[in-house]
Scaffold this motif. Structure first.
Motif, mmCIF file in Angstrom:
data_model
loop_
_atom_site.group_PDB
_atom_site.id
_atom_site.type_symbol
_atom_site.label_atom_id
_atom_site.label_comp_id
_atom_site.label_asym_id
_atom_site.label_seq_id
_atom_site.Cartn_x
_atom_site.Cartn_y
_atom_site.Cartn_z
ATOM 1 N N LYS A 6 0.816 -1.201 0.000
ATOM 2 C CA LYS A 6 0.000 0.000 0.000
ATOM 3 C C LYS A 6 0.857 1.261 0.000
ATOM 4 C CE LYS A 6 -3.908 -2.209 2.380
ATOM 5 N NZ LYS A 6 -4.799 -2.180 3.563
ATOM 6 N N MET A 7 2.122 1.139 0.305
ATOM 7 C CA MET A 7 3.015 2.290 0.354
ATOM 8 C C MET A 7 3.792 2.415 -0.943
ATOM 9 S SD MET A 7 4.553 2.305 4.226
ATOM 10 C CE MET A 7 5.246 3.937 3.936
ATOM 11 N N GLN A 8 4.101 3.643 -1.306
ATOM 12 C CA GLN A 8 4.928 3.910 -2.479
ATOM 13 C C GLN A 8 6.336 3.367 -2.244
ATOM 14 O OE1 GLN A 8 3.947 5.491 -5.410
ATOM 15 N NE2 GLN A 8 5.947 4.770 -6.110
ATOM 16 N N GLN A 27 12.887 13.087 -11.397
ATOM 17 C CA GLN A 27 11.634 12.424 -11.767
ATOM 18 C C GLN A 27 10.895 11.935 -10.525
ATOM 19 O OE1 GLN A 27 12.115 9.268 -14.621
ATOM 20 N NE2 GLN A 27 9.950 8.805 -14.723
ATOM 21 N N GLN A 28 11.618 11.359 -9.581
ATOM 22 C CA GLN A 28 11.000 10.902 -8.344
ATOM 23 C C GLN A 28 10.450 12.084 -7.541
ATOM 24 O OE1 GLN A 28 14.372 8.827 -6.706
ATOM 25 N NE2 GLN A 28 13.614 6.821 -7.344
ATOM 26 N N ALA A 29 11.219 13.178 -7.470
ATOM 27 C CA ALA A 29 10.764 14.355 -6.734
ATOM 28 C C ALA A 29 9.476 14.907 -7.337
ATOM 29 C CB ALA A 29 11.859 15.419 -6.735
ATOM 30 N N HIS A 30 9.427 14.991 -8.664
ATOM 31 C CA HIS A 30 8.213 15.472 -9.342
ATOM 32 C C HIS A 30 7.032 14.564 -9.025
ATOM 33 C CE1 HIS A 30 5.516 16.973 -12.452
ATOM 34 N NE2 HIS A 30 5.363 15.716 -12.856
ATOM 35 N N MET A 36 1.752 12.728 -6.539
ATOM 36 C CA MET A 36 1.177 12.134 -5.332
ATOM 37 C C MET A 36 0.795 13.182 -4.289
ATOM 38 S SD MET A 36 1.100 8.958 -6.026
ATOM 39 C CE MET A 36 0.695 8.274 -4.424
ATOM 40 N N ARG A 37 1.222 14.426 -4.492
ATOM 41 C CA ARG A 37 0.897 15.529 -3.581
ATOM 42 C C ARG A 37 1.374 15.256 -2.157
ATOM 43 N NH1 ARG A 37 -0.118 19.849 -6.825
ATOM 44 N NH2 ARG A 37 -1.588 19.289 -8.477
#
Length: 245
Positions: A6-8, A27-30, A36-37
């Protein structure tokens, strides 16, 4: 501890130590901040293929930058899978799918192989490695399979590791049932070879069948696409002599 699906989950190419921040790539930060906000304090799972899986908290470092701070290890690093998956490159899209499914099915190393009927003259190794990482992120896998440099079939066979059984998908096999041949395999180290869209040539098939470390297997009564054959072969191997039985 089992993976928390359930977690990213994110792969990070940095050593993971409690309290030591690691930089998320752009890319991960974006994705974390804008898609994902997430905000400071949000929790994700991170892994690097060496230090197990860690619970980490997001620490924003700017609108386009983010740091991840490991808090506690959730799973220790297991030994990497030893299944060597050898495959003839396919067209883009289908090869992406095939690599992702091979990783999901427990392939530990990925070896592109050029055969006589291989249609692709170039192989994007970085793209294949990215697909392997994405599959690991999505499926709770901690070990990242390495993508080896492309080799021709003759060289693969010449340099084959002693003591490792090579199983190849033989569309000309007399039987439709692969389990009988697989149950006769005594080696613990296994490699799988899946041919290109046009199959192996007659010369290649004859060469493979003369080698003492090679076991040909059928994959049922229907002709399968190369990417489908890969999934079917990996499933029957894992169920018969792999980590499912």
């Amino acid at each position: 501890m089992r993976a928390n699906y359930k977690m990213q989950r994110l792969f990070v190419p940095h050593r993971l130590t409690a309290g030591e921040p690691v930089e998320a790539d752009p890319q991960q930060a974006h994705y974390l901040l804008n898609v994902m906000r997430m905000s400071s304090g949000s929790e994700v799972l991170v892994f690097n293929g060496q230090d197990g899986e860690w619970l980490a908290r997001l620490a924003e470092a700017g609108k386009k930058k983010a740091q991840l701070v490991p808090v506690a290890q959730t799973r220790t690093q297991p030994p990497p899978p030893d299944l060597l998956y050898c495959f003839a490159p396919l067209k883009q899209g289908r090869i992406d799918y095939m690599v992702q499914k091979a990783v999901e099915m427990g392939a530990g190393r990925l070896q592109p192989v050029i055969t006589q009927h291989t249609q692709m003259s170039t192989v994007g190794l970085d793209r294949l490695q990215a697909n392997a990482i994405e599959a690991a992120e999505q499926c709770g896998i901690l070990a990242i399979p390495k993508v080896a440099q492309v080799v021709k079939l003759d060289r693969l066979l010449w340099e084959w590791e002693p003591g490792r059984r090579l199983i190849f998908c033989d569309e000309s096999a007399d039987s439709n049932n692969p389990t009988e041949a697989l149950k006769a395999v005594s080696e613990s180290k296994i490699g799988l070879l899946v041919g290109p869209e046009g199959g192996f040539s007659d010369d290649e098939r004859r060469q493979l069948k003369t080698l003492p470390y090679v076991t040909p297997i059928p994959l049922g009564p229907r002709i399968l696409r190369a990417d489908t054959a890969a999934v079917a072969a990996l499933a029957v191997i894992q169920a018969t002599i792999g980590d499912w039985h």
